[in-house]
Each structure stands twice: as structure tokens, then as C-alpha cells.
Design an enzyme around this catalytic site. Structure first.
Site, PDB file in Angstrom:
ATOM      1  N   ASP A 169     -66.001  24.761  33.089  1.00 18.52           N
ATOM      2  CA  ASP A 169     -66.134  23.391  32.591  1.00 18.52           C
ATOM      3  C   ASP A 169     -67.155  23.254  31.476  1.00 18.52           C
ATOM      4  OD1 ASP A 169     -68.345  23.804  34.249  1.00 18.52           O
ATOM      5  OD2 ASP A 169     -68.445  21.696  34.839  1.00 18.52           O
ATOM      6  N   ARG A 191     -65.607  20.006  46.268  1.00 21.13           N
ATOM      7  CA  ARG A 191     -64.817  21.155  45.821  1.00 21.13           C
ATOM      8  C   ARG A 191     -64.074  21.750  46.998  1.00 21.13           C
ATOM      9  NH1 ARG A 191     -69.282  24.088  41.861  1.00 21.13           N
ATOM     10  NH2 ARG A 191     -69.497  22.333  40.418  1.00 21.13           N
ATOM     11  N   SER A 238     -66.154  23.745  38.162  1.00 23.01           N
ATOM     12  CA  SER A 238     -67.131  24.490  37.367  1.00 23.01           C
ATOM     13  C   SER A 238     -66.693  25.924  37.111  1.00 23.01           C
ATOM     14  CB  SER A 238     -68.499  24.434  38.031  1.00 23.01           C
ATOM     15  OG  SER A 238     -69.490  24.979  37.189  1.00 23.01           O
ATOM     16  N   HIS A 239     -67.458  26.883  37.599  1.00 21.50           N
ATOM     17  CA  HIS A 239     -67.250  28.304  37.322  1.00 21.50           C
ATOM     18  C   HIS A 239     -66.315  28.954  38.323  1.00 21.50           C
ATOM     19  CE1 HIS A 239     -70.372  27.670  40.232  1.00 21.50           C
ATOM     20  NE2 HIS A 239     -70.270  28.909  40.648  1.00 21.50           N
ATOM     21  N   THR A 283     -73.453  20.207  45.922  1.00 25.13           N
ATOM     22  CA  THR A 283     -74.472  20.014  44.892  1.00 25.13           C
ATOM     23  C   THR A 283     -73.899  19.348  43.649  1.00 25.13           C
ATOM     24  OG1 THR A 283     -74.051  22.277  44.156  1.00 25.13           O
ATOM     25  CG2 THR A 283     -75.929  21.933  45.604  1.00 25.13           C
ATOM     26  N   ASP A 295     -70.479  24.142  31.263  1.00 25.68           N
ATOM     27  CA  ASP A 295     -71.880  23.787  31.466  1.00 25.68           C
ATOM     28  C   ASP A 295     -72.794  24.983  31.698  1.00 25.68           C
ATOM     29  OD1 ASP A 295     -71.160  24.409  34.062  1.00 25.68           O
ATOM     30  OD2 ASP A 295     -71.693  22.470  34.922  1.00 25.68           O
ATOM     31  N   ARG A 296     -72.235  26.196  31.742  1.00 25.85           N
ATOM     32  CA  ARG A 296     -73.055  27.389  31.950  1.00 25.85           C
ATOM     33  C   ARG A 296     -72.963  28.298  30.730  1.00 25.85           C
ATOM     34  NH1 ARG A 296     -73.342  28.803  38.243  1.00 25.85           N
ATOM     35  NH2 ARG A 296     -72.987  26.710  39.063  1.00 25.85           N
ATOM     36  N   ARG A 352     -77.285  33.130  49.073  1.00 23.19           N
ATOM     37  CA  ARG A 352     -77.937  33.557  47.839  1.00 23.19           C
ATOM     38  C   ARG A 352     -79.368  33.984  48.161  1.00 23.19           C
ATOM     39  NH1 ARG A 352     -74.103  32.216  44.214  1.00 23.19           N
ATOM     40  NH2 ARG A 352     -73.290  30.093  44.047  1.00 23.19           N
ATOM     41  N   LYS A 409     -76.033  20.188  32.472  1.00 19.18           N
ATOM     42  CA  LYS A 409     -76.297  21.437  31.789  1.00 19.18           C
ATOM     43  C   LYS A 409     -75.213  21.646  30.750  1.00 19.18           C
ATOM     44  CE  LYS A 409     -74.629  23.907  35.941  1.00 19.18           C
ATOM     45  NZ  LYS A 409     -74.912  22.957  37.015  1.00 19.18           N
ATOM     46  N   ASP A 468     -68.478  28.812  30.882  1.00 16.06           N
ATOM     47  CA  ASP A 468     -67.692  28.876  32.111  1.00 16.06           C
ATOM     48  C   ASP A 468     -66.546  27.875  32.114  1.00 16.06           C
ATOM     49  OD1 ASP A 468     -69.287  26.576  32.387  1.00 16.06           O
ATOM     50  OD2 ASP A 468     -69.270  26.739  34.570  1.00 16.06           O
TER      51      ASP A 468
END
Length: 542
Positions: A278, A21, A112-113, A17, A280-281, A495, A375, A276
Site C-alpha cells: 500500500d 485484516r 499493507s505488506h 494495529t 507506506d513502507r 517478533r 508512514k 510495499d
């Protein structure tokens, strides 16, 4: 001088997405990162002599791949590279650098996270000229190229010093090392009423921001402590570390539990937030309340006009499909457009570029606006502070007032992490095969109204995205959504998103998991989670 290096394909380079990674040892294989970067360049046209942005979140292996990417950019014909000092750029800041400088695109190095370290996670994604993640037509082309790639291009030069701002030359290409913080901080100051926020802080309002030893530390210090006058030490864990201090840089109630405990304490701060890996959260906490990302999106949209950058109102709202429908009720009241998209920020790009929406959000703690095409954790935190500075009400009162006006969407996400891929796919395949026969069935006293596999047609370019999650709707407005996550690096994460709308304000005080207990039980009964996976409880509940 350009060097052509023979290579052979790696079969596992399909972007998820938000880019590719994998674990660091996977990226450290011979030619692995090089293959992917070359596949990106081979899938693009018209960049000769143009500018490329390169930066990352400072996680382990960033420094190695940034130098590799710079050499490859020179060999492939880019005229200039803009790179953050020390190789650092938060994801939203990278988007801003791309947009402000009108460059061709950028490589963002982040997972990311996800955790960082020698055996943890690494990632590369390509962002296009609008500053947003590459759309699927590009990522599909990159994957197709990665399956047949037989060479990559580089130059033989020593590493360049990224520690100081200035200009270097690499095989005739200019490499400009830029301040990773200043432009972004200026952008935030143009959107928000910094004087009002300074006044809030001066009144004794106490704030804590945890950067989780990740990329937002320098940004948060500059904005909150230097420009807004928050006391020194307001920003916790402000130095980016390659392994994020050994912690998981995901701002949720599991990995940022210390913040929750702090703000819920008798002498805790009035407002606590986190971002987070990077940047963005976001995580938003007030005295006595955790603000779910879905509620936060709705609240920010409803109150955005209180910030100077949005004083004229917003054009529309977009949310990912699994995100709760709380924002839909705000859009309806404001009389503005509401768009439901697949998960992945790239799906918001066309809507933002077309001016159809202003604010976007995902239940996975990502919120942003048309100021960039990613984001943006700090943006969300600053908009919250702007709202608090104007309204001068506690976070809890603002949230409960919103519920009283719009109704409450009880909402939770249950993550089953590291599930064996074949078992996860078997669960989803079995459930999808039964969707057509679920309507009319009763689970835990609730009747299924309908079920489908979510597909999306982009209203701007007409592109279609299928297979974006399985939805089950119940009479009365409740729903359950099942998705396989595209953000992990090993196994699969199932999820499960569970939502119930409650219009009665006298029932808004229920504990979330208790309010959703029948739906939680129904999710297992319908999908056979325990039967397929052997798991009797989720690993993470948010």
C-alpha cells in the site's frame, strides 16, 4: 432509497494495529465487510452531508468492497465520496487527500505488506480527519459495535464506473473519481529539491525502484521517471496487480532479495529502493550496504534540513518502542524532543498534530513526517535521494560517517510466523509472569538490569496504552523486546527485537547477526522460544 438489511454479528472483528485484516474468504462471507463498515459508521458522529475518502491498494477484492462502501456511505448519509481512479489510492496518498480536502475521514482498503489474491489477505481501516489511522477510542468503539450489530444500511444501485475521472451520483450522493497520483506528486515536489535530484540523475547516478507490482508503481513512475528524468524502466514492477504478481509485497531482505543482489553486484545501481503493497513502507540499499529502518530514521532526521521542506529544522522525532535508539542520539544532539510510542502509526498522530515532532519511524520499514499522517515509502526514498543529491557521497559513506559520529546500534528483528495462537500467548504470558525476577540474572555473560511490560501515556491527550511489548534491558545498553504482531491474518507472529549499542568505531564493521549472537542466544534462554513453539530458527530475519 435506503435499504435496511438484517444481520448478525461476527465475533472476530477487533481491529489490529492498523485496521481489520483477514483472509479474502473471511471478508467474502455474507455481511462480513458490510458489518465492519457499518460498525465504523455507527461509531462516528456528525458526518451527515460530509465527505468520505475511499481507496485502496488494488489488491484482490478491493473492487468489490469499494462498491459496497460507496453504497453504504450513501445510505448512511454522507454527502460526497472521493475515490481514487480505478479505486486506487496509496495509504499515504489517501492521507493527503483527506487532509488537502478537509474531509470527514476515509476508508482505506489494504492489508499493507501482506500478500494479495483470492485466498490471501484483505483489510479495511478507518482514517480520521487529520488523515491518520483512527485512535483506539474509535477502534474500541467499532469492535464493541461489531459484537452487537443487527443491521446495516445500503442502497440498491448498480456499480459505478471508476475507470475515468469525473462525478457520478449514487442515491443523491456525489461520487467524485479523482486522479490518485497528481496531488501526491505535487506534494512531494513541494518538499524536495527536484532540480538537485535531476542533477544527481544527470550525473550518471543510477537508481532502481521496485514497486513490487503494488500501489506505488504509478506514483514512482510519475515522480522518478516523468518529473525527475530517471530513465524509463527505473521503476520495476510498476503495474499494480490484484495478487502482486504472486509475490509477497514486503520490502525486506527476504522478499526483495533480488534488489539486494542487484545493488551488491559489480555493475549494480548506486541506489536501490522498494515499497510495499500500500506504499507506506520502504527498503533502502546502497552500494555495499543495507540501511536498516532504524538507522534510516536516524539518518533522515539528522539530514532532513538538506531538503527544502525541512530547511528550518525539525521539531522532534518519534519512534515506536521496538525501533532502535539510534534516533534518540540524533534528537539529543539536535536538542529536540524524542518520543517513544507503542507500535502503530496512530500513536504518532497526536504528536504530529501538536507540532511536537516532525519525523517518525518504525523498525518495520515505516518512516514519515508531518506532511501526512501515515508512514510514507516514497517520501523516505525521495528524502534519501535529496540527501544524496546535496551531499554527493555514496550511501555507505554517509551511513558509516553517521555511525562514527553517533555510535552504531546493532539491531535485528527475528520473526516467528504462523505460530499457533495459544502457544504464542503462552510464551508471552509465561515471560511476563517472570519479568519481575529477571533483574540481576546473567545470560550469555550479560547481566539483566531490568525488565518491564511497556505502557504509554499520550502526552497530548493523556490516553494510556498498556501491554505494548515485553522489554528486557542489560547492563551496557543492550536490550531484547518481545511482541505479538497485530498485522497478520492467521496464527500469531512472535517478533523478537535485539539491540546492542557500540560506541567504538573500530568495531562497527562486524556482521550484525554475529555482533548480536550472545543476545540472540539469551533471547531463547530467557523466553523459551524453542520450548514453547518448537521453532529452532526464525522464519524471517531483518
Amino acid at each position: 432509497m435506503t435499504v435496511t438489511v438484517a444481520t448478525t454479528p461476527h465475533a472476530d472483528q477487533r481491529p489490529g494495529t492498523s485496521g481489520l485484516r483477514k483472509k479474502v474468504p473471511v471478508f467474502a462471507q455474507p455481511n462480513y465487510a458490510e458489518n465492519f463498515i457499518q460498525s465504523v459508521f455507527d461509531s462516528l458522529d456528525g458526518f451527515a452531508g460530509k465527505t468520505l475518502v475511499i481507496g485502496g491498494d488494488g489488491r484482490y477484492y478491493n473492487d468489490v468492497v469499494i462498491q459496497t462502501a460507496i453504497r453504504m456511505a450513501a445510505a448512511n448519509g454522507f454527502g460526497r465520496v472521493l475515490v481514487g481512479q480505478g479505486g486506487l489510492l496509496s495509504t499515504p496518498a489517501a492521507s493527503h487527500v483527506i487532509r488537502k480536502n478537509g474531509v470527514f475521514g476515509g476508508l482505506v482498503l489494504s492489508a499493507s505488506h501482506n500478500p494479495g489474491g483470492p485466498t490471501e489477505d484483505f483489510g479495511i481501516k478507518y482514517n480520521i480527519a487529520n488523515g491518520g489511522p483512527a485512535p483506539e477510542r474509535i477502534t474500541d468503539a467499532v469492535f464493541a459495535r461489531s459484537k452487537v450489530i443487527d443491521r446495516y444500511l445500503t442502497v440498491e444501485t448498480p456499480d459505478i464506473d471508476l475507470s475515468a475521472i469525473g462525478v457520478h451520483r449514487v442515491a443523491g450522493m456525489a461520487v467524485q473519481v479523482v486522479d490518485p497520483v497528481a496531488d501526491y506528486a505535487d506534494l512531494m515536489e513541494s518538499l524536495f529539491d527536484f532540480d538537485a535530484i535531476r542533477g544527481l540523475f544527470a550525473s550518471g547516478f543510477r537508481v532502481v525502484m521496485d514497486s513490487m507490482s503494488a500501489i506505488t508503481g504509478p506514483y514512482a513512475r510519475e515522480i522518478l521517471e516523468n518529473r525527475l528524468g530517471a530513465p524509463a524502466g527505473t521503476v520495476l514492477n510498476a503495474t499494480p496487480l490484484p495478487d502482486f504478481g504472486g509475490h509477497h509485497p514486503d520490502p525486506n531482505l527476504v522478499h526483495a532479495r533480488h534488489l539486494y543482489d542487484m545493488v551488491m553486484g559489480a555493475d549494480g545501481p548506486d541506489f536501490a529502493a522498494a515499497s510495499d503493497g500500500d506504499g507506506d513502507r520502504n527498503l533502502i540499499l546502497g552500494k555495499g550496504i543495507f540501511v536498516t529502518p532504524s538507522d534510516s530514521l536516524a539518518l533522515l532526521a539528522a539530514n532532513a534540513h538538506l531538503a527544502p521542506g525541512y530547511a528550518k529544522g525539525i521539531a522532534g522525532i518519534a519512534r515506536s518502542m521496538p525501533t532502535s535508539a539510534a534516533a534518540d542520539r540524533v534528537a539529543e544532539k539536535l536538542g529536540i524532543e524524542m518520543h517513544e510510542t507503542p507500535t502503530g502509526w496512530k500513536f504518532f498522530g497526536n504528536l504530529l498534530d501538536a507540532g511536537q515532532v516532525t519525523i517518525c519511524g518504525e523498525e518495520s520499514a515505516g518512516t514519515g513526517s508531518d506532511h501526512v499522517r501515515e508512514k510514507d515509502g516514497l517520501w523516505a526514498i525521495l528524502l534519501w535521494l535529496n540527501i544524496l543529491a546535496v551531499r554527493r557521497e555514496p550511501v555507505k559513506r554517509i551511513v558509516e560517517g553517521h555511525w562514527a559520529e553517533y555510535g552504531r546500534n546493532f539491531y535485528t528483528r527475528h520473526d516467528y510466523e504462523g505460530v499457533e495462537t495459544d502457544k504464542a500467548q503462552a510464551l508471552m504470558g509465561d515471560l511476563e509472569s517472570r519479568l519481575g525476577g529477571l533483574a540481576g540474572q546473567v545470560f550469555e555473560g550479560m547481566t539483566v538490569e531490568g525488565a518491564d511490560s511497556f505502557s504509554y501515556t499520550d502526552p497530548v491527550d493523556g490516553s494510556v496504552a498498556n501491554g505494548q511489548g515485553l522489554r528486557i534491558f542489560f547492563e551496557g545498553g543492550s536490550r531484547i523486546v518481545f511482541r505479538l504482531s497485530g498485522t497478520g491474518t492467521s496464527g500469531a507472529t512472535i517478533r523478537v527485537y535485539i539491540e546492542r549499542y557500540e560506541p567504538d568505531a573500530s568495531r562497527h564493521g562486524q556482521e550484525t547477526q554475529a555482533a548480536l549472537a550472545p543476545l540472540i542466544a539469551a533471547a531463547d534462554a530467557i523466553a523459551g522460544i524453542a520450548r514453547h513453539t518448537g521453532r529452532t530458527a526464525p522464519d524471517v530475519i531483518t
